[in-house]
Motif scaffolding. Structure first.
Motif, mmCIF file in Angstrom:
data_model
loop_
_atom_site.group_PDB
_atom_site.id
_atom_site.type_symbol
_atom_site.label_atom_id
_atom_site.label_comp_id
_atom_site.label_asym_id
_atom_site.label_seq_id
_atom_site.Cartn_x
_atom_site.Cartn_y
_atom_site.Cartn_z
ATOM 1 N N PRO A 57 0.812 -1.230 0.000
ATOM 2 C CA PRO A 57 0.000 0.000 0.000
ATOM 3 C C PRO A 57 0.838 1.269 0.000
ATOM 4 C CG PRO A 57 -0.936 -1.611 1.505
ATOM 5 C CD PRO A 57 0.382 -2.172 1.052
ATOM 6 N N ALA A 58 1.942 1.253 0.715
ATOM 7 C CA ALA A 58 2.783 2.445 0.808
ATOM 8 C C ALA A 58 3.447 2.800 -0.516
ATOM 9 C CB ALA A 58 3.856 2.245 1.879
ATOM 10 N N GLN A 59 3.511 1.850 -1.439
ATOM 11 C CA GLN A 59 4.144 2.101 -2.740
ATOM 12 C C GLN A 59 3.168 2.641 -3.782
ATOM 13 O OE1 GLN A 59 5.737 -2.003 -2.977
ATOM 14 N NE2 GLN A 59 7.748 -1.073 -3.301
ATOM 15 N N LEU A 60 1.897 2.761 -3.429
ATOM 16 C CA LEU A 60 0.938 3.299 -4.375
ATOM 17 C C LEU A 60 1.276 4.752 -4.701
ATOM 18 C CD1 LEU A 60 -2.424 1.870 -2.929
ATOM 19 C CD2 LEU A 60 -1.104 1.008 -4.869
ATOM 20 N N GLN A 61 1.073 5.135 -5.945
ATOM 21 C CA GLN A 61 1.370 6.495 -6.391
ATOM 22 C C GLN A 61 0.105 7.357 -6.300
ATOM 23 O OE1 GLN A 61 4.642 7.299 -7.102
ATOM 24 N NE2 GLN A 61 5.002 5.207 -6.382
ATOM 25 N N ARG A 62 -0.571 7.604 -7.434
ATOM 26 C CA ARG A 62 -1.792 8.399 -7.388
ATOM 27 C C ARG A 62 -2.861 7.928 -8.367
ATOM 28 N NH1 ARG A 62 -1.688 13.390 -4.993
ATOM 29 N NH2 ARG A 62 -3.248 14.204 -6.441
ATOM 30 N N ASP A 63 -2.425 7.280 -9.447
ATOM 31 C CA ASP A 63 -3.371 7.051 -10.544
ATOM 32 C C ASP A 63 -3.634 5.572 -10.827
ATOM 33 O OD1 ASP A 63 -0.888 6.403 -11.502
ATOM 34 O OD2 ASP A 63 -1.163 7.379 -13.455
ATOM 35 N N GLU A 64 -3.318 4.693 -9.896
ATOM 36 C CA GLU A 64 -3.531 3.267 -10.151
ATOM 37 C C GLU A 64 -5.016 2.922 -10.227
ATOM 38 O OE1 GLU A 64 0.311 3.479 -7.697
ATOM 39 O OE2 GLU A 64 -1.686 4.351 -7.562
ATOM 40 N N LEU A 65 -5.292 1.856 -10.949
ATOM 41 C CA LEU A 65 -6.622 1.248 -10.986
ATOM 42 C C LEU A 65 -6.581 0.046 -10.061
ATOM 43 C CD1 LEU A 65 -9.472 0.954 -12.233
ATOM 44 C CD2 LEU A 65 -8.412 -0.388 -14.063
ATOM 45 N N LEU A 66 -7.340 0.088 -8.968
ATOM 46 C CA LEU A 66 -7.284 -0.947 -7.934
ATOM 47 C C LEU A 66 -8.447 -1.913 -8.097
ATOM 48 C CD1 LEU A 66 -6.422 1.266 -4.819
ATOM 49 C CD2 LEU A 66 -4.863 0.221 -6.458
ATOM 50 N N LEU A 67 -8.138 -3.166 -8.400
ATOM 51 C CA LEU A 67 -9.161 -4.201 -8.538
ATOM 52 C C LEU A 67 -9.230 -5.018 -7.263
ATOM 53 C CD1 LEU A 67 -8.418 -5.595 -12.139
ATOM 54 C CD2 LEU A 67 -9.841 -3.648 -11.469
#
Length: 296
Positions: A57-67
């Motif tokens: 979770p901490a590596q998420l940026q800003r524009d990912e699509l989370l399934l």
């Protein structure tokens, strides 16, 4: 736009395999810190062996699509884990049952959110995943952002979940899926049978009562499609005759079921509408009792 798949269940692993085949930019958020290798056998017999890239979770940026192809009861814990790291990411819920979407909206009122109904089917044993069914994925925005990113999200999902169908209002389709699951899942789990065996005469009276209760509730709620619930359920029983339902597999492998979000949800909705849901209440309690007895 990077796709991030939450978990490595059967459907999550299948979706990761599709991303791998299509050379999409993707990663998997595993239960631990490392992803399991996957040995995927597609419907056409193609074999794909791969190890997904893990992400935290901490590596998420800003524009990912989370399934989120998770069990209904896994969605809220997953969302709470993700919440501190979310900014503009779009979440796609791909769970069975109902009642979760509203909880997610309360937790993430400003996050772009999509609900989906997937007819993709897969069976997982250890690290091997067997694709067992396919069909149209039905999608609908619960909260759609005003920015152009919504169009990019829709293109990404079309590539990953094809064929897919977008709805302005997904509620009728969600209720139709709920009606199907509320018959097939508990009856196959309790009787330890494949879906197709529900076509036998001894199950017809019970199926008719379940469908009648669901149809009455849908009619009370002014939801379209209540008139043909019996035919839809019969069609799915026949078209998935050789499959074991997800609840059958959960009981067989001593896992928690989604019964609270399927028959349990219908019972609670019926109570609010002033309707008796005796057949659904019976299955709800019997599956819970069966699961409890296996835990002892």
């Amino acid at each position: 736009m990077k796709t991030v798949i939450i978990g490595q269940g059967a459907i999550g692993s299948l979706l990761a395999g599709i991303c791998q085949q299509q050379k999409m930019d993707y990663a998997v958020l595993p239960r631990g810190s490392v992803c399991q290798p996957v040995r995927l056998i597609r419907l056409d017999g193609r074999l794909l062996e791969f190890s997904p890239e893990p992400v935290s979770p901490a590596q998420l940026q800003r524009d990912e699509l989370l399934l989120l192809p998770l069990k209904a009861f896994q969605i809220i814990p997953a969302v709470k884990q993700l919440r501190p790291f979310l900014t503009k990411q779009t979440l796609v819920l791909l769970n069975n049952g109902m009642g979760v979407m509203e909880q997610v909206q309360k937790l993430l009122p400003d996050s772009p959110l999509i609900a989906g109904i997937s007819k993709k089917a897969a069976y997982k044993k250890a690290t091997q995943v067997l694709e067992t069914g396919t069909g149209t994925t039905e999608l609908g925005w619960v909260f759609r952002p005003a920015s152009h990113s919504a169009q990019a999200t829709e293109r990404q999902l079309k590539a990953l979940l094809t064929p897919c169908l977008w709805h302005q209002d997904l509620q009728p389709a969600l209720w139709q899926k709920l009606a199907i699951n509320a018959v097939i899942n508990p009856l196959t789990a309790l009787n330890n049978i494949k879906n197709g065996e529900l076509a036998q005469p001894e199950y017809q009276q019970q199926i008719r009562q379940l469908c009648a209760e669901t149809a009455a509730l849908m009619q009370r709620k002014n939801l379209s499609g209540w008139q043909n619930i019996d035919a839809v359920v019969e069609s799915v029983i026949n078209s998935t005759a050789d499959n074991y339902s997800s609840m059958h597999q959960d009981i067989a492998h001593n896992r928690a079921t989604e019964i609270d979000y399927i028959n349990g949800y219908l019972v609670l909705q019926g109570q609010q509408a002033g309707l008796e849901m005796a057949a659904h209440e019976n299955l709800w309690q019997r599956v819970k009792a069966l699961a409890t007895s296996q835990d002892k």
